[in-house]
Write a protein that holds these residues in place. Sequence first.
Motif, short mmCIF file in Angstrom:
data_model
loop_
_atom_site.label_atom_id
_atom_site.label_comp_id
_atom_site.label_asym_id
_atom_site.label_seq_id
_atom_site.Cartn_x
_atom_site.Cartn_y
_atom_site.Cartn_z
N SER A 199 0.83 -1.21 0.00
CA SER A 199 0.00 0.00 0.00
C SER A 199 0.87 1.27 0.00
CB SER A 199 -0.90 0.00 1.24
OG SER A 199 -1.40 1.30 1.46
N LYS A 200 0.38 2.29 -0.72
CA LYS A 200 1.10 3.57 -0.74
C LYS A 200 0.29 4.64 -0.01
CE LYS A 200 3.61 2.75 -5.01
NZ LYS A 200 3.54 2.90 -6.46
N LYS A 206 5.35 2.14 2.87
CA LYS A 206 5.94 2.72 1.64
C LYS A 206 5.90 4.24 1.69
CE LYS A 206 6.16 -0.30 -2.26
NZ LYS A 206 5.62 -0.75 -3.53
N TRP A 207 4.81 4.77 2.19
CA TRP A 207 4.67 6.23 2.30
C TRP A 207 5.72 6.78 3.27
CZ3 TRP A 207 3.44 9.77 6.16
CH2 TRP A 207 3.06 11.04 5.73
N TRP A 210 9.10 6.91 1.75
CA TRP A 210 9.23 8.06 0.86
C TRP A 210 9.60 9.32 1.66
CZ3 TRP A 210 10.54 10.20 -3.29
CH2 TRP A 210 9.97 11.37 -3.79
#
Length: 229
Positions: A199-200, A206-207, A210
């Motif tokens: 999942s982003k 993952k977020w 980033w």
Amino acid sequence: MSSEIQLSLFNEESNFDQRELIPTDAKIPVPPGTYTNMNELAQHCNQCQRCELGSTRTHAVVGRGHLKAPIMVVGEAPGQNEDETGLPFVGRSGQLLDKILASVGLNTEHDVYIANINKCRPPNNRVPTPHEMAACLPYLLEQIRLVDPKIILLTGATSVKGLTGEKRAITKIRGQWIEWEGRLCMPIFHPSYLLRNPSKEQGSPKWLMWQDIQTVRAKYDEIRQSDGI
Ligand code: URA
């Protein structure tokens, strides 16, 4: 001592022969300054029997990337692809790691060197034991000394524990700078964790990665600016 033998002490090859004789048993330390370059270290790792992982490896996996990189990434241990090729992070997690770095303009050609806590693959990709990590740590310390990075990224809790000795949940410490031996380190998620959590969404692993890699890029730019690079 004959003058011929005395002279041979100044010859690089004969010095290296002496290093090759350094015992690889885990009880015997590898003193800082043992290796003058990464090739010597790699040669020794490929002969190493400091722990039982030496008996099952195909290749010792030492590192890839720029040998004087300002940023060093430290993973956990090689998997099957790495054991077969002798290069770290070349499987699926490695491809994702390269993409994460590239997202902020970093790559192993110019800015990054990648290594692992353990140089040999643990059977079935299990987590390396404390004994295996301790046996291999001197090689990583030598790599850090040789590369001399400004920033070290520690991927996952095993990497944090292996280098600093601190057992901390990665979810609690990721994204925060820590100082280790006068160097700036940032714990980040291991790419394999991101592969398992695709999942982003805002707040997802993952977020968060980033956010973290942008923080790293900003610090790197700050250091370059203050160093006048
Ligand atoms: N995972 C790691 O931690 N290191 C590698 O080299 C490959 C996968």
